[in-house]
Motif scaffolding. Sequence first.
Motif, PDB file in Angstrom:
ATOM      1  N   PRO A  93       0.798  -1.117   0.137  1.00 51.09           N
ATOM      2  CA  PRO A  93       0.168  -0.006   0.162  1.00 51.09           C
ATOM      3  C   PRO A  93       0.902   1.117   0.034  1.00 51.09           C
ATOM      4  CG  PRO A  93      -0.842  -1.427   1.506  1.00 51.09           C
ATOM      5  CD  PRO A  93       0.463  -2.359   1.033  1.00 51.09           C
ATOM      6  N   GLY A  94       0.320   2.273  -0.839  1.00 50.21           N
ATOM      7  CA  GLY A  94       1.002   3.492  -0.853  1.00 50.21           C
ATOM      8  C   GLY A  94       2.529   3.322  -1.518  1.00 50.21           C
ATOM      9  N   SER A  95       3.192   2.185  -2.190  1.00 46.51           N
ATOM     10  CA  SER A  95       4.526   2.337  -2.619  1.00 46.51           C
ATOM     11  C   SER A  95       4.201   2.905  -4.178  1.00 46.51           C
ATOM     12  CB  SER A  95       5.099   0.731  -3.046  1.00 46.51           C
ATOM     13  OG  SER A  95       5.744   0.902  -3.724  1.00 46.51           O
ATOM     14  N   PRO A  96       5.176   3.969  -4.248  1.00 47.36           N
ATOM     15  CA  PRO A  96       4.901   4.668  -5.554  1.00 47.36           C
ATOM     16  C   PRO A  96       5.602   3.969  -6.853  1.00 47.36           C
ATOM     17  CG  PRO A  96       6.935   5.455  -4.017  1.00 47.36           C
ATOM     18  CD  PRO A  96       6.023   4.755  -3.379  1.00 47.36           C
ATOM     19  N   THR A  97       6.390   3.016  -6.366  1.00 44.99           N
ATOM     20  CA  THR A  97       6.870   1.895  -7.389  1.00 44.99           C
ATOM     21  C   THR A  97       6.093   0.928  -7.848  1.00 44.99           C
ATOM     22  OG1 THR A  97       8.462   0.931  -5.916  1.00 44.99           O
ATOM     23  CG2 THR A  97       9.373   2.943  -6.724  1.00 44.99           C
ATOM     24  N   GLY A  98       5.083   0.812  -7.064  1.00 45.49           N
ATOM     25  CA  GLY A  98       4.169  -0.446  -7.227  1.00 45.49           C
ATOM     26  C   GLY A  98       4.978  -1.698  -6.752  1.00 45.49           C
ATOM     27  N   ALA A  99       5.644  -1.621  -5.538  1.00 46.86           N
ATOM     28  CA  ALA A  99       6.656  -2.787  -5.301  1.00 46.86           C
ATOM     29  C   ALA A  99       5.598  -3.514  -4.567  1.00 46.86           C
ATOM     30  CB  ALA A  99       7.521  -2.283  -4.042  1.00 46.86           C
ATOM     31  N   ARG A 100       5.861  -4.821  -4.340  1.00 43.34           N
ATOM     32  CA  ARG A 100       4.967  -6.209  -4.208  1.00 43.34           C
ATOM     33  C   ARG A 100       5.733  -6.638  -2.955  1.00 43.34           C
ATOM     34  NH1 ARG A 100       0.820  -7.498  -7.495  1.00 43.34           N
ATOM     35  NH2 ARG A 100       0.550  -6.084  -9.187  1.00 43.34           N
ATOM     36  N   ASP A 101       4.828  -7.413  -1.804  1.00 44.31           N
ATOM     37  CA  ASP A 101       5.429  -8.237  -0.998  1.00 44.31           C
ATOM     38  C   ASP A 101       5.358  -9.614  -1.299  1.00 44.31           C
ATOM     39  OD1 ASP A 101       5.878  -9.207   1.544  1.00 44.31           O
ATOM     40  OD2 ASP A 101       3.922  -8.874   2.406  1.00 44.31           O
ATOM     41  N   PHE A 102       6.637 -10.240  -1.472  1.00 43.87           N
ATOM     42  CA  PHE A 102       6.942 -11.527  -2.046  1.00 43.87           C
ATOM     43  C   PHE A 102       6.322 -12.642  -1.030  1.00 43.87           C
ATOM     44  CE2 PHE A 102       9.068 -15.694  -2.762  1.00 43.87           C
ATOM     45  CZ  PHE A 102       8.859 -15.830  -4.111  1.00 43.87           C
ATOM     46  N   ALA A 103       6.424 -12.202   0.042  1.00 48.06           N
ATOM     47  CA  ALA A 103       5.701 -13.173   1.430  1.00 48.06           C
ATOM     48  C   ALA A 103       4.358 -13.487   0.882  1.00 48.06           C
ATOM     49  CB  ALA A 103       6.102 -12.600   2.785  1.00 48.06           C
ATOM     50  N   SER A 104       3.464 -12.664   0.482  1.00 47.80           N
ATOM     51  CA  SER A 104       2.417 -12.655   0.355  1.00 47.80           C
ATOM     52  C   SER A 104       1.653 -13.736  -0.957  1.00 47.80           C
ATOM     53  CB  SER A 104       1.450 -11.524   0.012  1.00 47.80           C
ATOM     54  OG  SER A 104       1.722 -10.557  -0.955  1.00 47.80           O
ATOM     55  N   ALA A 105       2.862 -13.944  -1.842  1.00 47.40           N
ATOM     56  CA  ALA A 105       2.635 -14.818  -2.967  1.00 47.40           C
ATOM     57  C   ALA A 105       2.194 -16.028  -2.649  1.00 47.40           C
ATOM     58  CB  ALA A 105       4.070 -14.807  -3.928  1.00 47.40           C
ATOM     59  N   ASP A 106       1.631 -16.814  -3.639  1.00 49.66           N
ATOM     60  CA  ASP A 106       1.075 -18.043  -3.312  1.00 49.66           C
ATOM     61  C   ASP A 106       2.095 -19.012  -3.033  1.00 49.66           C
ATOM     62  OD1 ASP A 106      -1.553 -17.150  -3.875  1.00 49.66           O
ATOM     63  OD2 ASP A 106      -1.607 -18.145  -5.538  1.00 49.66           O
ATOM     64  N   LEU A 107       3.108 -19.173  -3.914  1.00 49.96           N
ATOM     65  CA  LEU A 107       4.251 -20.249  -3.516  1.00 49.96           C
ATOM     66  C   LEU A 107       5.063 -19.790  -2.226  1.00 49.96           C
ATOM     67  CD1 LEU A 107       5.910 -20.613  -6.847  1.00 49.96           C
ATOM     68  CD2 LEU A 107       4.625 -22.259  -5.726  1.00 49.96           C
ATOM     69  N   ALA A 108       4.879 -18.452  -1.703  1.00 51.06           N
ATOM     70  CA  ALA A 108       5.746 -18.422  -0.446  1.00 51.06           C
ATOM     71  C   ALA A 108       4.734 -18.670   0.680  1.00 51.06           C
ATOM     72  CB  ALA A 108       6.236 -16.810  -0.469  1.00 51.06           C
TER      73      ALA A 108
END
Length: 977
Positions: free
Chosen positions: A178-193
């Motif tokens: 949320p609020g990331s200007p670069t559209g960064a993502r949290d890999f810990a919330s990815a399905d495989l993780a």
Amino acid sequence: MSPSRRRSPAQPDALPLAQALTALTQRLSEGLAEGHAELLELVTPTTAELLHHWFGAEAVAARGNLNFHTGQRQALLNTVVAHEVLGAPSLPALYGRLELPAPLDLRPTHPKYCLKMATGTGKTWVLQALLVWQLLNKTDALTDGRDDPRFTRRFLVVAPGLIVYERLLDAFCGKRLPGSPTGARDFASADLARYAELFLPEARREAALAFVRHNVCRKEEIGLKTTGNGVLALCNWHALAEGEDSAPEDDTHAPEAPAHEVAQAVLPVAPGRATGNSLEVLDRRYARGNVLEHLASLPDLLVFNDEAHHIHELRREGEATEVEWQKSLTRIAAGKGRRFVQIDFSATPYNDVGSGKHKRKVFFSHIVTDFDLKSAMRAGLVKSLVLDRRQEVGALPLTFKAERDDDGNPCLSSGQRTMLRAGLHKLRKLEADFARVETERRPKMLVVCEDTRVTPLVGQFLTVEGGLRDDEVMSVDSGKKAELGEKEWAQVRERLFDVDRRAAPRVIVSVLMLREGFDVNNICVIVPLRASAAQILLEQTIGRGLRLMWREPEYDELKRENRERIAQGQEPGNLLDILSVIEHPAFQSFYDDLMDDGLAGVSSDDSDATASTGDLMPVGLRPGFEAFDFAIPFIVQEADEHLHHAPLDIQTLPPFAGRTLAELQTLLGKGDRFISQDLQSGTLFGDYRVDGEVMSVSGYNDYLARLTRRIGQALGQPLPKGNKVASRVALPYLQLHTAELTGWLDDYIWQRLFATEFNPLADENWRVLLLQPVLDHLTKVFALALAEAVRAEPVGQTDVRERRLSEVTRLLVRESASVAVSKCIYSRLPYPTHSGGLERRFIHWAQADAAVLAFCKLSETRHTFARLRYVREDGMGAFYSPDFLVRTAQAIYWVETKAQQQLRHPDVVRKQAAALAWCERVNALPPEMRSELPWHYVLLGEDTAQAGQAQGGRLAQVLEAERLRPRPQAEHQGALW
């Protein structure tokens, strides 16, 4: 639905490939859960390892609810059999190996599979599992120096549009921060993780997750980003199309272009913003061409096509045409042969052919598995479908298309307005009823319009006549996306995909942009305003609301009763995980087909008097609950406690029973590979693989080391990190000197395993130890023996943490299956509707006995910390929850109620021993650490309970008489301490 409704004639056999492959797979996978399926001998050791992890009974039990369901399992196994066991280099060859006549129009020269799975049944999980299967196999092949053309580390995942593309980014890269200007993502919330425990064996997780994390290329990075040995590219199909910079993805209305735009389209392209051909646009078009060239240049590639019904198009029966998506794939596949693999996923892989009475479905010829909507409904994996047949809807004239006013402007018809009112009525009822049970459950309504000119009219109607606020209605279509721009659209997209957790919007209005990929759980009402009778559009529309909203086990019984009522032609008793569709006459044949199979019901005006949640009611803590609360002591750690084991007498352990040593040796297969062998010690080094093996090891010593770790893991449960008391029982980790255990294992294998002296190093005899039955026997025998031989020497004070039942402030109970009580922290206690008579009698008995000061029925889903750990008969650790806690003036009792025939079940006996050991350990604590009372365990059989009540006995007296007494240490089978 009338029970006497005549069923429509059965359709001809439309999926011969899927049926033949499923029959073969089921035969080959018999015994897969136990580890002795024929399939395991026909696949690579890497695939066998994965199949053990995914479907082995031991692994499945250990993961609890985190497992593949039946449809996902069949899809995975069918694909593995088709690609790895049959090994057909092309689709026509696959038909040939199954001895099926191939359709005449089969053109692919590469392996091609279509997985038909209903919306909401986890296609993305199957996609990721297949990616893991390919990745691990290719990695092992490269490590061994083998070139296996069946496997690859290069993947392309293609979506039909931006909505599905965003969903794939969430699955592989994680949610947007949320609020990331670069559209960064949290890999810990990815399905495989998040679900690595399901997808990957523990030893494989780190490398596989690193591959996904560092090799994902978004659509703008394909061909430009430097990756390691492999690539995982994600894009929507427009990134592969040659020509326009963007293409309409969803909407059906395309107004005629002005003359000057037509002229510009045919004139030579020139840079400059005034012409709409800026250098940035031209650069993107050039880069797109490079994407195709880059993918075409790769030596191998596996393409996953999500929502792949967009790939194919039939203009008329017998004449197939390729759409742009498939043309791009054909170009990429050129020259790769079998090293290009195409796996398509779709809930609706067919084309509508003909019209009127002659209209029928033509399914894709490469469908290898079929888990359709009906199967998903029967299994309770998606919402049940109910049609709202209100009197006013039934009387509607067929005016479901927008009308025109005197000036030629579109306006809503009377039929559309009535359907919208009916939808709002249903939505408000659901909102009010759901809020009484779960305030955070927010049902939503989806309105699907005929074109983009109607969406603003629907929004205006809902706010003006429907009484909704502007922020409670959200319109989503490609026109809206073009108006907002990328940055503003990103905010709309984030709000759209988060509707389950937001109070607003309450209604979502769209054309076709949300027909797929819009994977939210809370769509409970759908208003289809489209006049088109195309069944594929209807199925895709309904698919948006099929995902389950009430997934917790405590709701399963109510949902099962709904399915039973619908199957019997009755209205559902509640609306939990019910999808209400405001009926549209154009789709009557689709509804009738589902109702004929007992899979769709109807809702009439009388349903307004039925609560949406049935008789489900929340029960909170009563005033003065403190007097009836229970504080359960958990020993987190005893100061300087030392756990050790008495020496094991190898000769007292049972030998392996069943097959003889000679029979076991025949199971090993042929053609084993040897890397090297030390002639002095006889120890094997290097990668040593055999068919039928359970693990890949480098020699007998490596085998002993791994077996030692496996047994240690079966007995131990690590403590939670930090000082936080875990939400489940925290138990001390069972410590054991690994060298000592390895020695016992070695002695047992040489002297006792096969009831005669056995030399594992002679003639490579040690290979039989890799077989699943032998490994299971070793694990079970030593896990049980070590549990019985454990000794503890506590020194100093003990660290004890308490968990109180009142931490769970609310239960959900059914009024018809619960009892009002006064000596409990809750005002009502539930009991099972099926086979719950003993528990109901126990509640009444406890309530009536003045000697019982407090009691509570434990909820397995809510009181997750009130569980005891034991060792199952197979030697693996497990948890279980007793039924009741009861307090008298003399003691506190764990009480397990059981039917008489279940009392001597081996696992029930082990639960007794574990519970008794827990009580002994707690009773050794100072009184102030255990509520000043001793703790006891009671296994109350049905005959004992009936006899006690019939004779007017008091429950407190029966509990004291039936409690387990301490036994000698040698009899503590199943205890972990």
